[in-house]
Write a protein that holds these residues in place. Structure first.
Motif, PDB file in Angstrom:
ATOM      1  N   GLU B  54       0.868  -1.182   0.000  1.00  0.00           N
ATOM      2  CA  GLU B  54       0.000   0.000   0.000  1.00  0.00           C
ATOM      3  C   GLU B  54       0.896   1.221   0.000  1.00  0.00           C
ATOM      4  OE1 GLU B  54      -3.490   0.413   0.509  1.00  0.00           O
ATOM      5  OE2 GLU B  54      -4.189  -1.528   1.249  1.00  0.00           O
ATOM      6  N   SER B  55       0.671   2.093  -0.952  1.00  0.00           N
ATOM      7  CA  SER B  55       1.381   3.369  -0.948  1.00  0.00           C
ATOM      8  C   SER B  55       0.408   4.443  -0.487  1.00  0.00           C
ATOM      9  CB  SER B  55       1.892   3.697  -2.352  1.00  0.00           C
ATOM     10  OG  SER B  55       0.832   4.143  -3.153  1.00  0.00           O
ATOM     11  N   VAL B  56       0.884   5.685  -0.401  1.00  0.00           N
ATOM     12  CA  VAL B  56      -0.028   6.778  -0.067  1.00  0.00           C
ATOM     13  C   VAL B  56      -1.147   6.879  -1.097  1.00  0.00           C
ATOM     14  CG1 VAL B  56       1.544   8.172   1.312  1.00  0.00           C
ATOM     15  CG2 VAL B  56       1.573   8.398  -1.168  1.00  0.00           C
ATOM     16  N   LYS B  57      -0.933   6.332  -2.289  1.00  0.00           N
ATOM     17  CA  LYS B  57      -1.942   6.473  -3.347  1.00  0.00           C
ATOM     18  C   LYS B  57      -2.899   5.292  -3.413  1.00  0.00           C
ATOM     19  CE  LYS B  57       1.471   8.692  -6.296  1.00  0.00           C
ATOM     20  NZ  LYS B  57       2.356   8.297  -7.392  1.00  0.00           N
TER      21      LYS B  57
END
Lengths: 373, 119
Positions: B54-57
């Motif tokens: 999971e990234s910030v996006k």
């Protein structure tokens, strides 16, 4: 990206290395080379500059030339005490529909002989049509000014180098201030939970103002990505996600924005669209409420994640409306609508990739706000 | 080093295949904030979603590039997901697989072919 609008700062965004994305019909910077995480942390530590020129700026004037008359008229569309808003002050409001749902949220400022209103980019066309259809006021969309936000603990220090008068402003004050012959419409407010300012500047001077601020060591350009994680940590609603035409202000936990004057027994009680439902919910409570969620693990729970009362209950009790990762709290965080009888501290379960993950109902904001009151 | 079309790199270490993501992929993902690794001793088939990032996006998956057994995972990423952005080709490997025959890697891109893919 055909057919997308651009703000006056478009070329500056490209020069700064922004990654541009479509947002509310505009081509907007989602992040700069610093990246979302560092941009977020920089805003909380120093100061971040945001281009919010896509938002709608509108002036409302009554024939009498008095702001209070414009305020009384606008009260027909919002459940907010605007006649009681002093000159030089700003207040949060929302347009409601006949069912008590929210058409948009907005900021309203009393500027002496008129009101200055800022609305969301995606809703501005509809908002302006709504005001023109229902208000006997001059509704003037301001299209020749950009809107910048400067947010963070160093925002005052930075902006005061250009406009010393901002140091005397308090949270939600508005003022027209002179910057070398240019009239800046400044409010001490924002969408990050930090102290800071929103600055309406003539389009012709917008790039010069942005560059003057960006030349300061405290100030970095910040994109929409960090704007979203900052507002989420601050517990602030994003229209179209956390609030919309199907959520009432009471369900959305925005009752603080409905002052006594508009409530039952107040001087100007009711008299806004959806008043029957909203007044009833103010008295009796709504069946569901927007709450903060703190996942126990680090896995983000994003918009659309269904929330369940237990690890094996068949039917969801609510859904996440915004969620992600909060860089300042260094944890996952989310907002959801859940049954109002569930108290803070209750553990519920979000279903992520087929797994029920524990998440606690928590107070908002997630990150303490630092408004200069 | 070999590369997959899913922007993973594959490195041979003894009789194991070490799997990570390329710099190109790490930049496209943005800041990584969460990594969910598989259990060791998991049998995986090529194409199985074995890691969640999971990234910030957004969320994305890392696929098992080949059939084999996952014999080690990089627990450091669980506590410090940002390593995926800081050093994707080095310390931020994700898992090691034991495969029957290392020649299965011959079918993947070399560095030149991968560079051509990402333009």
């Amino acid at each position: 990206m055909a057919d997308l609008l651009r703000t006056g700062l478009y070329d500056l965004h490209l020069r700064l290395g922004a990654k541009m994305v479509p947002f509310a019909g505009y081509e907007m910077p989602v992040q700069y080379p610093m990246g979302v995480l560092k941009e977020h942390l920089h805003t909380r530590a120093e100061a971040g500059l945001f281009d919010v020129s896509h938002m709608g700026q509108v002036i409302l004037r009554a024939a009498s030339g008095r702001a209070v008359d414009a305020a009384l008229a606008l009260e027909a569309l919002v459940p907010v005490d605007l006649a009681g808003l002093a000159e030089g002050r700003q207040r949060y409001a929302m347009f409601t529909n006949a069912e008590g749902g929210i058409l948009d949220d907005l900021m309203v400022a009393n500027r002496g002989d008129h009101l200055f209103v800022v609305v969301n980019a995606a809703c501005k066309g509809a908002d302006i049509a709504h005001m023109r259809a229902h208000l006997d006021l001059e509704v003037n969309e301001i299209t020749d000014r950009a809107l910048l936000a400067l947010q963070g603990p160093a925002a005052q220090t930075a902006l005061a180098r250009l406009v010393p008068e901002v140091a005397a402003m308090r949270f939600m004050d508005v003022a027209v201030l002179d910057w070398g012959g240019v009239a800046l419409w400044v409010s001490r407010s924002g969408y990050t939970g930090e102290d800071g300012f929103e600055i309406s500047v003539p389009a012709a001077q917008a790039v010069a103002l942005a560059e003057a601020l960006l030349a300061m060591p405290e100030v970095a350009p910040i994109g929409l990505g960090a704007r979203d994680s900052l507002r989420l940590e601050a517990g602030l609603c994003l229209y179209g996600h956390d609030i919309d035409t199907t959520t009432t202000p009471v369900e959305a936990n925005l009752t603080w924005a409905i002052q006594k004057a508009r409530r039952s027994g107040g001087q100007r009680e009711g008299g806004f669209p959806g008043a029957a439902r909203i007044m009833r919910e103010l008295a009796e409570g709504a069946a569901r409420k927007r709450v903060g969620l703190a996942p126990e693990g680090r896995a983000p729970m994003r918009e659309g994640v269904e929330i369940f009362a237990s690890p094996d209950s068949p039917t969801p009790i609510g859904v996440v409306t915004s969620g992600g990762f909060g860089p300042s709290i260094n944890a996952a965080l989310a907002m959801a609508y859940l049954p109002a009888d569930l108290p803070e501290g209750t553990t519920v379960y979000g279903e992520v990739r087929g797994k029920r993950l524990a998440v606690r109902i928590t107070a908002m904001p997630f990150q303490p706000t630092t408004y200069k009151r | 080093m070999k590369y997959t079309e899913d922007h993973e790199w594959l490195r041979v270490e003894g009789d194991l295949v070490v799997v990570g993501i390329t710099e190109h992929a790490s930049e496209a993902l943005g800041d990584v904030v969460f990594v969910e690794l598989p259990e060791v001793e998991t049998m995986a088939a090529a194409g199985d979603e074995v890691v969640v990032i999971e990234s910030v996006k957004a969320a994305s998956d890392i696929l098992a590039p080949v059939d084999g057994e996952i014999v080690a995972v990089n627990d450091a990423l669980t506590d410090n997901p940002g390593l995926v952005n800081e050093d994707p080709l080095g310390v931020a490997w994700f898992f090691k697989m034991k495969v029957d025959d290392l020649s299965v890697l011959d079918g993947f891109m070399d560095e030149d072919a991968y560079k051509e893919l990402i333009g």
